[in-house]
Enzyme design. Structure first.
Site, short mmCIF file in Angstrom:
data_model
loop_
_atom_site.label_atom_id
_atom_site.label_comp_id
_atom_site.label_asym_id
_atom_site.label_seq_id
_atom_site.Cartn_x
_atom_site.Cartn_y
_atom_site.Cartn_z
N ARG A 1 0.83 -1.21 0.00
CA ARG A 1 0.00 0.00 0.00
C ARG A 1 0.87 1.27 0.00
O ARG A 1 0.54 2.27 -0.65
CB ARG A 1 -0.91 -0.02 1.23
N HIS B 1 0.56 4.52 -2.42
CA HIS B 1 0.34 5.87 -1.88
C HIS B 1 1.50 6.80 -2.17
O HIS B 1 1.30 8.00 -2.36
CB HIS B 1 0.08 5.80 -0.37
N HIS C 1 -6.37 -5.77 -2.06
CA HIS C 1 -7.30 -5.78 -0.91
C HIS C 1 -7.63 -7.19 -0.46
O HIS C 1 -8.55 -7.38 0.34
CB HIS C 1 -8.57 -4.98 -1.25
C1 HEM Z 1 -9.03 1.61 -5.88
C2 HEM Z 1 -8.88 2.53 -4.97
C3 HEM Z 1 -8.48 2.23 -3.56
C4 HEM Z 1 -9.11 2.67 -2.45
C5 HEM Z 1 -10.32 3.57 -2.40
C6 HEM Z 1 -8.42 2.10 -1.32
C7 HEM Z 1 -8.76 2.33 0.01
C8 HEM Z 1 -8.23 1.64 1.08
C9 HEM Z 1 -8.63 1.82 2.44
C10 HEM Z 1 -9.67 2.80 2.94
C11 HEM Z 1 -7.91 0.93 3.20
C12 HEM Z 1 -8.02 0.70 4.70
C13 HEM Z 1 -7.01 1.54 5.45
C14 HEM Z 1 -7.24 1.40 6.96
O1 HEM Z 1 -8.28 1.84 7.41
O2 HEM Z 1 -6.37 0.81 7.64
C15 HEM Z 1 -7.05 0.21 2.31
C16 HEM Z 1 -6.18 -0.77 2.69
C17 HEM Z 1 -5.27 -1.38 1.86
N1 HEM Z 1 -5.06 -1.06 0.53
FE1 HEM Z 1 -6.25 0.09 -0.64
N2 HEM Z 1 -7.39 1.33 -1.77
C18 HEM Z 1 -7.38 1.38 -3.14
C19 HEM Z 1 -6.45 0.79 -3.97
C20 HEM Z 1 -5.37 0.08 -3.53
C21 HEM Z 1 -4.23 -0.30 -4.36
C22 HEM Z 1 -4.07 0.08 -5.82
C23 HEM Z 1 -3.38 -0.99 -3.55
C24 HEM Z 1 -2.04 -1.59 -3.88
C25 HEM Z 1 -1.72 -2.09 -5.04
C26 HEM Z 1 -4.00 -1.06 -2.25
C27 HEM Z 1 -3.47 -1.76 -1.18
C28 HEM Z 1 -4.05 -1.82 0.06
C29 HEM Z 1 -3.58 -2.72 1.11
C30 HEM Z 1 -2.50 -3.77 0.99
C31 HEM Z 1 -4.35 -2.43 2.25
C32 HEM Z 1 -4.18 -3.04 3.64
C33 HEM Z 1 -3.15 -2.20 4.38
C34 HEM Z 1 -2.68 -2.73 5.72
O3 HEM Z 1 -3.10 -3.79 6.15
O4 HEM Z 1 -1.83 -2.05 6.33
N3 HEM Z 1 -5.16 -0.39 -2.26
N4 HEM Z 1 -7.25 0.67 1.03
#
Ligand code: HEM
Ligand SMILES: *[C@@H]1O[C@H](CO)[C@@H](O)[C@H](O)[C@H]1NC(C)=O
Ligand SMILES: *[C@@H]1O[C@H](CO)[C@@H](O)[C@H](O)[C@H]1NC(C)=O
Ligand SMILES: *[C@H]1O[C@H](CO)[C@@H](O)[C@H](O)[C@H]1NC(C)=O
Length: 284
Positions: free
Chosen positions: A57, A61, A188
């Site tokens: 992530r 970002h 996700h």
């Molecule tokens: C399509 C649009 C996307 C949205 C709106 C989005 C939004 C989010 C949100 C709100 C979270 C939860 C954060 C929290 O509350 O801890 C999250 C987690 C995460 N996202 Fe996304 N995301 C998107 C795309 C992506 C992309 C492109 C990747 C990587 C290639 C990604 C990888 C992750 C990962 C791995 C987590 C878990 C993080 C953790 O466990 O520390 N996301 N995302």
């Protein structure tokens, strides 16, 4: 040779070099760099697999704000609130200590040679290998930026309340395709989301530490965690991509690697641009 063939070859060559990054970039200047990073990441993930989700992530970002320039790693100062302290990143973004440790190890071997931006890209790749057996080469040669702004993170990082049009606009504005967007959303399948500052739920509860295609099955069941996940069903094009990724896991995994490489090309600084930070948290 026909001029058509020549111009086609030229186009292909342009596409290969267009980012200005190259695989094995540190072969001469710091041959152990990628090994050191992989060992550091593996050690950290052995203790806490969730950090792998954090690092994947983090790359996303970083690259969506000012390009992949490690702006996400800069600490806030008295005068400036940095990206890492913006609502999309704080308190949820994690893995900063893993990058610090990798940087510390590398600086002791090759001072001021390996950029923090490249370390993030390598660490994300190593996480995908560890958590998903997904393997790809990372073109490198990124330089580190000197600016990090909380406000820019808010504008550039897509929100979980976005509808499909907004999501598509966000990704295409960074040079990524709709296919890339759906493919990358498969991230996700790992990690967690915050329901409050202290409480979290797994993103994909069946196998929260395995980077696999179960996310797409979850979305097909309308059980995606965020509105943005379930929005992928709202057009026939993206819904078909969801179904294909759910069905063909190996194809999705290969596409995921390529889409991560394309993510890593966004807005990079190269050559004499930017700098190689000594400490990833502060500009030199
Ligand atoms: C399509 C649009 C996307 C949205 C709106 C989005 C939004 C989010 C949100 C709100 C979270 C939860 C954060 C929290 O509350 O801890 C999250 C987690 C995460 N996202 Fe996304 N995301 C998107 C795309 C992506 C992309 C492109 C990747 C990587 C290639 C990604 C990888 C992750 C990962 C791995 C987590 C878990 C993080 C953790 O466990 O520390 N996301 N995302
Ligand atoms: C990992 O992927 C490789 C192909 O890239 C495959 O040969 C190997 O069997 C896989 N390993 C596991 C544990 O699935
Ligand atoms: C998506 O959201 C934007 C901004 O709120 C809005 O203008 C647009 O009409 C919405 N599109 C759809 C298809 O709902
Ligand atoms: C989340 O926890 C922090 C302390 O870690 C607290 O300051 C904050 O008010 C909490 N916010 C919510 C929405 O629960």
């Amino acid at each position: 040779m026909s001029s058509f063939l020549l111009s086609s070859l030229f186009l292909v060559a342009m596409m290969v070099v267009s980012s200005g990054l190259t695989v094995d970039f540190y072969k001469e200047t710091c041959p152990s760099a990628e090994d050191v990073i992989r060992e550091t990441v593996n050690k950290a993930l052995q203790k806490d697999a969730g950090l792998g989700a954090g690092l994947i992530r983090m790359h996303f970002h970083d690259c969506f704000v000012r390009g992949c320039d490690a702006s996400v790693l800069l600490d806030s100062t008295h005068a400036n609130t940095a990206e890492k302290d913006s609502p999309p990143n704080n308190p949820s973004l994690r893995g900063f200590e893993v990058i610090d440790e990798a940087k510390r190890m590398i600086e002791s071997k090759c001072p001021q040679t390996v950029s923090c931006a490249d370390i993030i890209a390598f660490a994300a790749r190593d996480s995908a290998l560890k958590l998903g057996n997904i393997s790809y080469s990372v073109p490198a040669g990124r330089r580190d930026g000197t600016v990090s702004s909380s406000a820019e993170a808010v504008v550039n990082i897509p929100s979980p309340s976005f509808n499909l049009t907004q999501l598509q606009d966000s990704f295409t504005s960074k040079g990524l395709s709709i296919d890339d967007m759906v493919t990358l959303s498969g991230a996700h399948s790992i990690g967690r989301a915050h329901t409050s500052n202290t409480s979290t739920v797994p993103m994909e509860p069946a196998t929260p530490n395995t980077l696999d295609n179960l996310y797409y099955k979850q979305v097909m069941d309308h059980k995606g965690l965020f509105g943005s996940d379930n929005e992928l069903l709202s057009s026939s094009v993206t819904a078909k991509l969801v179904r294909d990724n759910a069905k063909f896991g190996a194809v999705w995994a290969a596409k995921f690697g390529s889409a991560m490489v394309r993510t890593g090309n966004i807005g990079v600084l190269t050559g004499e641009e930017g700098e190689i930070r000594k400490n990833c948290r502060v500009v030199n």
